[in-house]
Design a protein around this motif. Structure first.
Motif, short mmCIF file in Angstrom:
data_model
loop_
_atom_site.label_atom_id
_atom_site.label_comp_id
_atom_site.label_asym_id
_atom_site.label_seq_id
_atom_site.Cartn_x
_atom_site.Cartn_y
_atom_site.Cartn_z
N ALA A 55 0.83 -1.20 0.00
CA ALA A 55 0.00 0.00 0.00
C ALA A 55 0.86 1.26 0.00
N ALA A 56 1.96 1.22 0.77
CA ALA A 56 2.86 2.38 0.80
C ALA A 56 3.46 2.64 -0.57
N THR A 62 4.56 7.30 -8.89
CA THR A 62 4.33 8.48 -9.72
C THR A 62 3.33 8.20 -10.84
N GLU A 63 3.29 6.97 -11.33
CA GLU A 63 2.35 6.59 -12.38
C GLU A 63 1.47 5.44 -11.89
N THR A 64 0.17 5.59 -12.02
CA THR A 64 -0.76 4.56 -11.57
C THR A 64 -1.86 4.37 -12.61
N ARG A 65 -2.55 3.26 -12.49
CA ARG A 65 -3.77 3.03 -13.26
C ARG A 65 -4.83 2.54 -12.28
N PRO A 66 -6.12 2.72 -12.60
CA PRO A 66 -7.17 2.27 -11.67
C PRO A 66 -7.05 0.78 -11.34
N ARG A 67 -7.21 0.48 -10.06
CA ARG A 67 -7.09 -0.90 -9.60
C ARG A 67 -7.78 -1.02 -8.25
N CYS A 68 -8.03 -2.26 -7.82
CA CYS A 68 -8.55 -2.53 -6.49
C CYS A 68 -7.99 -3.87 -6.04
N ASP A 69 -7.23 -3.87 -4.96
CA ASP A 69 -6.62 -5.08 -4.43
C ASP A 69 -6.95 -5.21 -2.94
N ARG A 70 -7.22 -6.43 -2.54
CA ARG A 70 -7.49 -6.69 -1.13
C ARG A 70 -6.19 -7.04 -0.43
N ILE A 71 -5.96 -6.40 0.71
CA ILE A 71 -4.80 -6.69 1.55
C ILE A 71 -5.32 -6.90 2.96
N LEU A 76 -6.74 -1.58 -1.26
CA LEU A 76 -5.96 -0.59 -1.99
C LEU A 76 -6.73 -0.23 -3.25
N VAL A 77 -7.19 1.00 -3.33
CA VAL A 77 -8.05 1.43 -4.44
C VAL A 77 -7.42 2.64 -5.12
N ASN A 78 -7.24 2.53 -6.44
CA ASN A 78 -6.81 3.66 -7.26
C ASN A 78 -7.91 4.00 -8.25
N LEU A 79 -8.25 5.27 -8.34
CA LEU A 79 -9.25 5.74 -9.29
C LEU A 79 -8.69 6.93 -10.07
N ARG A 80 -9.30 7.20 -11.21
CA ARG A 80 -8.93 8.36 -12.02
C ARG A 80 -10.16 9.22 -12.25
N GLY A 81 -9.96 10.55 -12.14
CA GLY A 81 -11.06 11.49 -12.36
C GLY A 81 -10.55 12.80 -12.91
N LEU A 82 -11.47 13.73 -13.17
CA LEU A 82 -11.11 15.03 -13.73
C LEU A 82 -10.31 15.84 -12.73
N ALA A 83 -9.35 16.58 -13.24
CA ALA A 83 -8.57 17.47 -12.39
C ALA A 83 -9.35 18.74 -12.11
N GLU A 84 -8.90 19.47 -11.09
CA GLU A 84 -9.50 20.78 -10.83
C GLU A 84 -9.26 21.70 -12.02
N ALA A 85 -10.17 22.66 -12.20
CA ALA A 85 -10.04 23.61 -13.30
C ALA A 85 -8.72 24.35 -13.20
N ALA A 191 -12.42 2.55 -18.47
CA ALA A 191 -12.68 1.11 -18.37
C ALA A 191 -12.02 0.50 -17.12
N PRO A 192 -10.75 0.81 -16.79
CA PRO A 192 -10.18 0.30 -15.54
C PRO A 192 -10.88 0.83 -14.28
N ASP A 193 -11.40 2.08 -14.32
CA ASP A 193 -12.19 2.58 -13.20
C ASP A 193 -13.38 1.66 -12.95
N ARG A 194 -14.06 1.27 -14.02
CA ARG A 194 -15.19 0.36 -13.90
C ARG A 194 -14.77 -0.96 -13.28
N ASP A 195 -13.68 -1.53 -13.76
CA ASP A 195 -13.23 -2.83 -13.24
C ASP A 195 -12.85 -2.74 -11.77
N ALA A 196 -12.20 -1.63 -11.39
CA ALA A 196 -11.79 -1.47 -9.98
C ALA A 196 -13.01 -1.39 -9.06
N LEU A 197 -14.03 -0.65 -9.48
CA LEU A 197 -15.22 -0.52 -8.63
C LEU A 197 -16.01 -1.81 -8.56
#
Length: 318
Positions: A55-56, A62-71, A76-85, A191-197
């Motif tokens: 998890a650490a 520095t680079e990630t993709r959406p994922r969900c792993d049980r520990i 451990l959940v990574n998601l991607r979304g829109l940045a602030e304006a 698509a990876p966001d969907r799989d992670a959720l």
């Protein structure tokens, strides 16, 4: 770097200090959130005693993709979304990484995410009471904010199809290419966001209530629909690009045909005028006053005959 801690439970959340967050063992849950990417703070969060090495490492990557792993009993959940304006990013979507366990969430955004402010408002209003509520709120907010962006790509492509016959092919090609690039960039993470959720909702953690699972599945379904729409936009953009290429080739063929017809009409005329324009003695009717207009009439007649021949062959309509 902004590093904040929230204590939530019975009623509205309140901000607390880092030391209080680390020592808190009471009811409710603590959310420790860092964003804007200063490595020292991120490393400090990743060094907490109750955080596994996996998890650490995920939090400081520095680079990630959406994922969900049980520990163990955490996720451990990574998601991607829109940045602030106004936030510049090489990717269309910025990442948020969660280490979630009962009673505590640690999250990191290296670049500010637009959904964070909305979730903080919900938390301060008292509608987020446990870690499952927080993750579900992020999933719901990210998907709702991204949905209009994806729909706008489809609308832009509809406009391009409508304007196909009226706008410059070269400008329209550039616009369609830009839409296709946007669709590919979004789909890379949607698509990876969907799989992670979907994976998170199926893991059955005790801190993830049934209502939270429903919200997460709903967000996953929205991500699935967006992924399908992005794929459709990509395919439609490719087809429009091919159609524009065909139209461009047809325009070039038409212009080449016109040039060829003009050249074929003037080729015999050039021969006649070149022959009569030689600076030698013996050119017939050179001294006659009507000779110039006679040559003009002769050339006009030849041009009309050749043009009529091409018209009979329907070259002008090809």
């Amino acid at each position: 770097m902004r590093c904040v801690a929230f204590l939530a439970g019975d009623g509205p959340a309140r901000r607390i200090g880092r030391e209080e967050a680390a020592a808190y063992r009471g009811p409710g849950f603590v959310w420790l959130h860092a964003e804007n990417g200063v490595d020292e703070e991120v490393q400090l969060l990743a060094g907490e005693e109750d955080m596994p090495d996996v998890a650490a490492s995920a939090l400081v990557a520095t680079e990630t993709r959406p994922r969900c792993d049980r520990i163990s009993d955490g996720a451990l959940v990574n998601l991607r979304g829109l940045a602030e304006a106004g936030v510049e990013s090489t990717d269309r979507l910025v990442s948020i990484r969660f280490w979630v366990r009962h009673g505590k969430i640690t999250s990191v955004c290296r670049r500010p995410m637009a959904a964070t402010a909305t979730v903080v408002k919900e938390m301060e209003a008292g509608s987020i009471l446990d870690p499952g509520d927080l993750v579900a709120a992020f999933a719901r907010t990210i998907s709702r904010e991204l949905d209009p962006q994806v729909a706008d790509l489809g609308d832009q492509l509809d406009d391009c199809e409508t304007e196909l016959e009226t706008r410059s092919i070269y400008r329209l090609r550039a616009r369609i290419a830009g839409i296709r690039v946007e669709a590919i960039a979004y789909r890379r993470f949607v698509a990876p966001d969907r799989d992670a959720l979907v994976s998170l909702a199926a893991m059955g953690f005790d801190w993830l209530a049934e209502e939270d699972q429903l919200h997460i599945r709903d967000a996953a379904d929205r991500f699935a629909r967006m992924a399908e729409e992005l794929e459709a936009v990509r395919e439609r953009a490719a087809l429009l690009h091919e159609q524009l290429t065909d139209l461009r080739a047809e325009q070039l063929d038409t212009r080449s045909l016109i040039i060829a017809i003009v050249a074929l009409i003037f080729l015999p005329l050039t021969f006649v005028t070149g022959l009569l324009g030689m600076n030698v003695r013996g050119i017939p009717y050179a001294q006659e006053p009507w000779a110039f207009w006679g040559v003009v009439a002769f050339c006009t007649a030849i041009g009309l005959v050749i043009a009529a021949y091409f018209a009979r062959l329907h070259w002008f309509r090809r």
